[in-house]
Design a protein around this motif. Structure first.
Motif, short mmCIF file in Angstrom:
data_model
loop_
_atom_site.label_atom_id
_atom_site.label_comp_id
_atom_site.label_asym_id
_atom_site.label_seq_id
_atom_site.Cartn_x
_atom_site.Cartn_y
_atom_site.Cartn_z
N GLY B 3 0.84 -1.20 0.00
CA GLY B 3 0.00 0.00 0.00
C GLY B 3 0.87 1.25 0.00
O GLY B 3 2.09 1.18 0.04
N GLY B 4 0.25 2.40 -0.07
CA GLY B 4 1.02 3.64 0.04
C GLY B 4 1.31 3.92 1.50
O GLY B 4 0.39 4.06 2.29
N ALA B 7 -0.29 6.91 3.51
CA ALA B 7 -1.65 6.90 4.04
C ALA B 7 -1.68 6.57 5.54
O ALA B 7 -2.69 6.74 6.20
N LEU B 8 -0.56 6.08 6.07
CA LEU B 8 -0.52 5.76 7.50
C LEU B 8 -0.31 7.01 8.35
O LEU B 8 -0.51 7.00 9.55
N GLU B 114 5.93 -11.61 8.13
CA GLU B 114 5.17 -10.71 7.26
C GLU B 114 6.03 -10.18 6.12
O GLU B 114 5.55 -10.04 4.99
N ALA B 253 1.23 -0.92 19.37
CA ALA B 253 0.49 0.34 19.25
C ALA B 253 -0.65 0.50 20.27
O ALA B 253 -0.78 1.57 20.88
N ALA B 284 -1.50 -11.43 17.03
CA ALA B 284 -2.01 -12.28 15.97
C ALA B 284 -1.33 -11.90 14.67
O ALA B 284 -0.94 -10.75 14.48
N VAL B 285 -1.17 -12.86 13.81
CA VAL B 285 -0.59 -12.61 12.50
C VAL B 285 -1.35 -13.44 11.48
O VAL B 285 -1.92 -14.49 11.82
N ARG B 286 -1.40 -12.95 10.23
CA ARG B 286 -1.93 -13.74 9.13
C ARG B 286 -0.87 -13.68 8.04
O ARG B 286 -0.54 -12.60 7.56
#
Lengths: 408, 408
Positions: B3-4, B7-8, B114, B253, B284-286
């Motif tokens: 993603g950009g 934007a965060l 990730e 966070a 958690a992670v995906r």
């Protein structure tokens, strides 16, 4: 409806006898229960013969039956309710063998919604009739239901604020249409009656076992009825709701299993007695690509229980907003004014709604306040899974600001 | 990475000043903090000028930095760690502009996993180096990790039980290979260092602020340090873990936000003081189509904290088994012997693992026993969402039977 219903059968009677050491008599029913004499009369449905049996302790587990419309034509071929596996099998056979183009579903609860979706999955048109003119009216508040209705409209499923007053049949006897209380005639080749279930209490009542205000059998926390030698469990009983202690009829499989275990242990003489601590109602559904879930009390239920309650609603995201696949998630909390205690919650969205309802349950059980949820509760955070501030926490923070006395 | 990253960015300094009414000085840093004098020295990074500022109360929120390998070649172009948005932007630019075919990721934690997935999503080969020879070693127990490793193998991502001892570069200075402690040379066009983060405590230490055993700043439950006029919050502090009271460095966070709020309120004079009640770690992670989640204590952590603990594991299904899309779900509980209290839990599976971890948190916080989970807790049930007996309850029932003193 799509899978093989046979696969839901867990144990045959023979397997049960062998693995559990109990005698199982299928195709028999108890026609009389006489606790004072410690005796019951059993009828064989095959041989039509009757015999007496003595008992020390008896467990009523007569379950519930589908509610009927009580209208003309309800017995016609093509009219179905869904309670047991055989009901599902019969409906499946009908859909497989009859030229079904349109199905009317009476009742917009979880079951009606799922049935309408199952029809669409078979490319059959479906219409839901519900006097509220909406689905999930008992569990999801009006301002939350829009995403589900939108998804239904996109699949061509309509909800009409009507109810069936008669079922009309062909010369062959098969259903051909329903008449509604609006005077409408709706042509259809099947009707599914999904207006809930009611406890089967006839045997209990004949034996002097008392019912509670819900119409289901009243039991104490050991699953004992007012009759000393009789326990009851499963879908035929009412159970206390943890948050307010009110009795509710909450006939879901997990509760059936839990109350059955308590009844069985206590009837078998457990010392100290095994206690059932009550339910915090929680339900979830996924239909038309939308999840809807509810835990605890609705605003109406909370107020009926005497709580000075208020509801707040937020819309956030199922994952971090910019992550591909993130979907809007709507959360509504029912909060006690003054204390800020969470009494109930509802979630609706295309993903992440159903399983989030599970965490509401221990919060509601424990009397957790929205301040504690906003400021003290840990929730998993990972952009593809959940935002840094979970929608459950966003809702709590809003409730802190807007519910009287819920903030600091 | 995809993603950009812009934007965060939530608020610009100007927007923050305007909406919050605070003065914001970017491109400045505090070079000296003298609490006894109520004074600090600020340096402008642009003008290189310094000036003094007076303060009554000070909040340390210096955060954490990525841990470094401390090996030769670590400064080479093509070596990245990921802490801030600018790190992510720099890596993205490198991948967009350099001929990157293979990336070595040092560290098999959540971040390394990730990153490896992000590389595969760009069709770049990725190799993870982790001395444990596996991923998620701090959070997911050995017998639970197989589904993740299987999914990684299917995507061609390998995990090697090695660590980088040197980074070799081209004549241009760009990274060309890593050397490992096994004497291997692994050619690559980028190295991602994902071995965690460490608190930035230099300013605190220079001001006489004490660190705790974790190496992060020690604070009380009001986020106050040992220095009367100094509070601290965010990734630079350690926080108490609810289940055993031990201090942990848990720089995520949601905790940063919560501790920041407490520190800010108290530094601003909140009466009574705002208290932070501690964390129940949950993550958690995906990645690679598999979810992995952990809440509370691992077995090692529980035993290190003095608990007489045991772990049990079950494999069940994410939904009712026969429902299309149902996937195996592995659950592992860490349970205190004798009491049967749930101390921690782990979930791994292709769906339904991550959000189920949320409900473990209030259970663990409240000292809930596996008997209570098996027999008293309500969990949503609906075939396309969850089995009638949820995997979380199946695991509790098994723990009741197999953990000493956890049953009835």
């Amino acid at each position: 409806i799509e899978g093989g219903v046979e696969a839901l059968e867990v144990l045959t009677p023979e397997e049960f006898e062998k693995s559990r050491g109990a005698t199982v008599r299928v195709q028999h029913r108890v026609v009389a229960l006489e606790p004072s004499k410690g005796r019951l009369v059993v009828e064989s449905l095959i041989h039509r013969s009757r015999h007496d049996e003595a008992f020390d302790r008896f467990i009523l587990a007569t379950g519930a039956r589908a509610r009927r419309l009580g209208v003309d034509g309800e017995a016609a071929p093509g009219v179905f309710s869904l309670r047991g596996l055989e009901d599902a099998a019969a409906l499946k056979t009908w859909l497989d063998t009859e030229p079904v183009r349109h199905v009317v579903v009476e009742g917009g609860g979880f079951e009606g919604l799922e049935m309408a979706e199952a029809m669409r999955d078979r490319a059959i048109r479906a219409t839901i009739l519900d006097t509220r003119g909406r689905v999930l009216g008992l569990d999801i508040a009006d301002p939350m239901i829009a995403p589900m209705h939108e998804a239904m409209r996109a699949r061509g499923v309509h909800v009409r604020a009507e109810q069936v007053t008669a079922i009309e049949t062909e010369a062959t006897g098969r259903v051909r249409a329903v008449r509604t209380n609006q005077g409408e005639l709706i042509g259809c080749q099947a009707v599914i009656v999904a207006i809930g279930i009611e406890p089967r209490t006839a045997l209990a009542e004949s034996a002097g076992v008392h019912l509670g205000e819900t119409g289901a059998i009243a039991v104490d926390d050991a699953m004992r009825t007012n009759v000393r030698t009789v326990w009851a469990c499963g879908d035929v009983i009412e159970v206390p709701r943890v948050v307010d202690g009110n009795a509710v009829h909450w006939p879901l499989a997990p509760i059936g299993r839990r109350t059955a275990r308590v009844a069985a242990r206590n009837a078998a003489g457990a010392r100290p007695a095994d206690r059932f601590t009550g339910v915090t109602p929680s339900v979830a559904v996924r239909a038309f690509g939308i999840e809807a879930a509810h835990a605890g009390l609705s605003l109406d239920e909370a107020r009926a229980s005497g709580f000075d309650a208020e509801a707040i609603m937020v819309q956030h995201w199922s994952r971090v907003k910019m992550v591909p696949g993130s979907k809007p998630l709507h959360v509504r909390y029912v909060v006690e004014q003054g204390s800020g205690r969470l009494l109930g919650g509802e979630l609706v969205g295309a993903e992440g709604a159903a399983l989030r309802a599970n965490v509401l349950v221990p919060w509601i059980r424990a009397g957790t306040t929205v301040r504690e949820i906003a400021e003290e509760m840990d929730l998993v955070y990972n952009p593809p899974i959940a935002p840094a501030t979970d929608p459950l926490r966003i809702a709590a923070a809003k409730a802190m600001r807007s519910v009287k006395g819920a903030g600091r």
